[in-house]
Motif scaffolding. Sequence first.
Motif, PDB file in Angstrom:
ATOM      1  N   UNK A 257       0.862  -1.182   0.000  1.00 42.91           N
ATOM      2  CA  UNK A 257       0.000   0.000   0.000  1.00 42.91           C
ATOM      3  C   UNK A 257       0.895   1.228   0.000  1.00 42.91           C
ATOM      4  N   UNK A 258       0.809   2.041  -1.053  1.00 35.93           N
ATOM      5  CA  UNK A 258       1.555   3.292  -1.113  1.00 35.93           C
ATOM      6  C   UNK A 258       0.727   4.409  -0.487  1.00 35.93           C
ATOM      7  N   UNK A 259       1.337   5.132   0.441  1.00 38.52           N
ATOM      8  CA  UNK A 259       0.685   6.284   1.075  1.00 38.52           C
ATOM      9  C   UNK A 259       1.627   7.477   1.007  1.00 38.52           C
ATOM     10  N   UNK A 260       2.291   7.628  -0.126  1.00 36.26           N
ATOM     11  CA  UNK A 260       3.329   8.645  -0.282  1.00 36.26           C
ATOM     12  C   UNK A 260       2.779   9.996  -0.705  1.00 36.26           C
ATOM     13  N   UNK A 261       1.491  10.074  -1.028  1.00 40.76           N
ATOM     14  CA  UNK A 261       0.891  11.312  -1.507  1.00 40.76           C
ATOM     15  C   UNK A 261       1.621  11.760  -2.767  1.00 40.76           C
ATOM     16  N   UNK A 262       2.124  12.983  -2.824  1.00 42.81           N
ATOM     17  CA  UNK A 262       2.761  13.475  -4.051  1.00 42.81           C
ATOM     18  C   UNK A 262       4.280  13.382  -4.006  1.00 42.81           C
ATOM     19  N   UNK A 263       4.833  12.716  -2.990  1.00 45.05           N
ATOM     20  CA  UNK A 263       6.286  12.704  -2.813  1.00 45.05           C
ATOM     21  C   UNK A 263       6.874  11.304  -2.977  1.00 45.05           C
ATOM     22  N   UNK A 264       6.299  10.512  -3.872  1.00 42.47           N
ATOM     23  CA  UNK A 264       6.798   9.166  -4.091  1.00 42.47           C
ATOM     24  C   UNK A 264       8.018   9.096  -4.986  1.00 42.47           C
ATOM     25  N   UNK A 265       8.401  10.236  -5.573  1.00 38.41           N
ATOM     26  CA  UNK A 265       9.591  10.245  -6.402  1.00 38.41           C
ATOM     27  C   UNK A 265       9.469   9.415  -7.662  1.00 38.41           C
ATOM     28  N   UNK A 269       4.256   6.434 -10.884  1.00 35.07           N
ATOM     29  CA  UNK A 269       4.105   7.737 -11.532  1.00 35.07           C
ATOM     30  C   UNK A 269       2.662   8.057 -11.909  1.00 35.07           C
ATOM     31  N   UNK A 270       1.925   7.075 -12.420  1.00 34.73           N
ATOM     32  CA  UNK A 270       0.542   7.349 -12.818  1.00 34.73           C
ATOM     33  C   UNK A 270      -0.312   7.734 -11.620  1.00 34.73           C
ATOM     34  N   UNK A 271      -0.119   7.049 -10.495  1.00 39.06           N
ATOM     35  CA  UNK A 271      -0.889   7.374  -9.293  1.00 39.06           C
ATOM     36  C   UNK A 271      -0.510   8.757  -8.772  1.00 39.06           C
ATOM     37  N   UNK A 272       0.790   9.065  -8.742  1.00 39.98           N
ATOM     38  CA  UNK A 272       1.213  10.385  -8.291  1.00 39.98           C
ATOM     39  C   UNK A 272       0.674  11.467  -9.223  1.00 39.98           C
ATOM     40  N   UNK A 273       0.581  11.139 -10.503  1.00 41.42           N
ATOM     41  CA  UNK A 273       0.129  12.103 -11.495  1.00 41.42           C
ATOM     42  C   UNK A 273      -1.346  12.426 -11.444  1.00 41.42           C
ATOM     43  N   UNK A 362       7.711  25.631   5.023  1.00 41.80           N
ATOM     44  CA  UNK A 362       6.872  25.318   3.883  1.00 41.80           C
ATOM     45  C   UNK A 362       6.678  23.816   3.787  1.00 41.80           C
ATOM     46  N   UNK A 363       5.679  23.427   3.034  1.00 44.73           N
ATOM     47  CA  UNK A 363       5.398  22.009   2.832  1.00 44.73           C
ATOM     48  C   UNK A 363       4.615  21.830   1.554  1.00 44.73           C
ATOM     49  N   UNK A 364       4.421  20.583   1.200  1.00 41.63           N
ATOM     50  CA  UNK A 364       3.702  20.276  -0.032  1.00 41.63           C
ATOM     51  C   UNK A 364       2.524  19.368   0.274  1.00 41.63           C
ATOM     52  N   UNK A 365       1.334  19.853  -0.024  1.00 36.59           N
ATOM     53  CA  UNK A 365       0.178  18.975   0.012  1.00 36.59           C
ATOM     54  C   UNK A 365      -0.178  18.615  -1.425  1.00 36.59           C
ATOM     55  N   UNK A 366      -1.130  17.760  -1.588  1.00 36.10           N
ATOM     56  CA  UNK A 366      -1.555  17.370  -2.927  1.00 36.10           C
ATOM     57  C   UNK A 366      -3.068  17.277  -2.956  1.00 36.10           C
ATOM     58  N   UNK A 424      -4.031   9.783 -14.447  1.00 31.55           N
ATOM     59  CA  UNK A 424      -3.216  10.985 -14.265  1.00 31.55           C
ATOM     60  C   UNK A 424      -3.693  12.149 -15.113  1.00 31.55           C
ATOM     61  N   UNK A 425      -3.347  13.355 -14.656  1.00 30.24           N
ATOM     62  CA  UNK A 425      -3.658  14.547 -15.431  1.00 30.24           C
ATOM     63  C   UNK A 425      -2.845  14.527 -16.713  1.00 30.24           C
ATOM     64  N   UNK A 426      -3.237  15.374 -17.671  1.00 34.66           N
ATOM     65  CA  UNK A 426      -2.661  15.309 -19.011  1.00 34.66           C
ATOM     66  C   UNK A 426      -1.156  15.554 -19.016  1.00 34.66           C
ATOM     67  N   UNK A 427      -0.711  16.593 -18.310  1.00 33.39           N
ATOM     68  CA  UNK A 427       0.724  16.902 -18.253  1.00 33.39           C
ATOM     69  C   UNK A 427       1.116  17.027 -16.777  1.00 33.39           C
ATOM     70  N   UNK A 428       1.414  15.898 -16.110  1.00 35.23           N
ATOM     71  CA  UNK A 428       1.690  15.943 -14.667  1.00 35.23           C
ATOM     72  C   UNK A 428       2.807  16.898 -14.291  1.00 35.23           C
ATOM     73  N   UNK A 429       3.815  17.066 -15.154  1.00 34.83           N
ATOM     74  CA  UNK A 429       4.935  17.930 -14.819  1.00 34.83           C
ATOM     75  C   UNK A 429       4.561  19.387 -14.635  1.00 34.83           C
ATOM     76  N   UNK A 430       3.453  19.807 -15.253  1.00 37.73           N
ATOM     77  CA  UNK A 430       3.009  21.193 -15.127  1.00 37.73           C
ATOM     78  C   UNK A 430       1.954  21.380 -14.037  1.00 37.73           C
ATOM     79  N   UNK A 431       1.555  20.283 -13.405  1.00 31.76           N
ATOM     80  CA  UNK A 431       0.457  20.354 -12.441  1.00 31.76           C
ATOM     81  C   UNK A 431       0.754  21.283 -11.278  1.00 31.76           C
ATOM     82  N   UNK A 432       2.042  21.365 -10.881  1.00 31.64           N
ATOM     83  CA  UNK A 432       2.372  22.203  -9.725  1.00 31.64           C
ATOM     84  C   UNK A 432       2.149  23.682  -9.995  1.00 31.64           C
ATOM     85  N   UNK A 433       2.058  24.079 -11.278  1.00 31.92           N
ATOM     86  CA  UNK A 433       1.812  25.484 -11.608  1.00 31.92           C
ATOM     87  C   UNK A 433       0.331  25.821 -11.690  1.00 31.92           C
TER      88      UNK A 433
END
Length: 453
Positions: A257-265, A269-273, A362-366, A424-433
Amino acid sequence: MPQPAHTGYRPTLWERLAGAPHPSVSFQSSFWHASAPPGPATERLEGEVRTPLAVVGGGYLGFSTALHLAESGHDVTVLEADEAGFGASGRNTGFAVPNLLTGLDPRVVREHFGEERGNLLCRMLGEGGELVFELIRRHGIDCQARQTGWMQPIHTAKKAAWLDDRIEQWKALGRPVQRLSRDEAVYETGSNQYHGAFLDPTGGHLNPLAYVRGLAAAAVRHGATVFSDSRARRLERVGDVWRIETEHGVLIADRVLLTTNSTGGGLAADAEGTQFPITLFQVATEPLDPELRKSVLPNDRCSADTRKDLIAYRWTWDNRLVTGGLLANPLGSAERGRTHHIGRLQKLLPQLPELRVDYAWQGRLAAARDFMPRLMELGPNAWSAIACNGRGMTMTTALGRALAFWLSGGSNEGLPVPVTRPDPVLVPGLASLAFSLWLPMSRWHDARDLKDG
């Protein structure tokens, strides 16, 4: 405890543009880190270890799941990249909120998940505050917990009908929520800008890092194995087991069970995305005159209002005010994170003196696109669960208990969320913006609401 190596962290595009300090720096400078008791003594994963069930990620969700499994006599192993609570679980404002974001009322949840499962999710969340404080009492967790209630004041009189409707929806589920009048809201918050409030007396506030460390210690006492400084770098199916590789060892698990939220590195990738990573800033003032507590949150409640760019604040045990939130522009954000939210609080509460910041971090939520929790299947006997969405502590603690029951043999029908595939969203790399675009529009809406009354 071994010192975290912090290897494998992947800053978001927003964080790279900001030139923000590495999260290890901001974590160490948080008030929670300065005041929390130490976590349990743990070791780094070395060599090859076998486990029936691996939980990857040592935050609220991971340790709630592990604790409830261990209490039931199950063998469970937790892998944490750094130390317990290093991510969002140890960096937030410390609110225990038995509710969803503004606009996500029980009616919306039922439309999303269906009548039966929607009611199950709402009841689970509504009972989340009671669960958090019951765990704290039962396991003797030293985290400055105050079950004094959570408030959501409305920032414009035009939301009064919405407030009445929300109160009735939660009362219909048997929750002891209350509607505060304008005068009551002004008294409880200390601000004459509010026109009423939603109050759930089962919520409250605490030191979030101390809480998650306490969950970890309780899990260890009940037999869970915890490896810290053990970032999972690779997850693969080998035969009928899962192989999880870290820098110094390998964990072989029947189920994962992965519970890494957005910091799984990139571990899944699809789940993080499926999530939008959001950088938030928090500050704690210097200790203030205790007399101020007579006019600001006199009943020691915590408050987060109905603005899209909401204002949230609370007292600490030693008379500091904690507040924070989002910033739209990453450039120069490290410094603006110290001043912007304090400025908003002083406008909201003019009785305050000039505020000085002792701690800033600071911190990162998702957040998922629909701001709902998810349980995603990664393969045979492997899943990724996300539940934060800005209301993390109660949701993740309660979902952890539900997942533990399910992993112990409960049926899928008893889950508060369905098991789905990652989308996952269409372009995960841009999601943080995304929130850098969303926030200015939200602030415009907030200003218009205030102008219109």
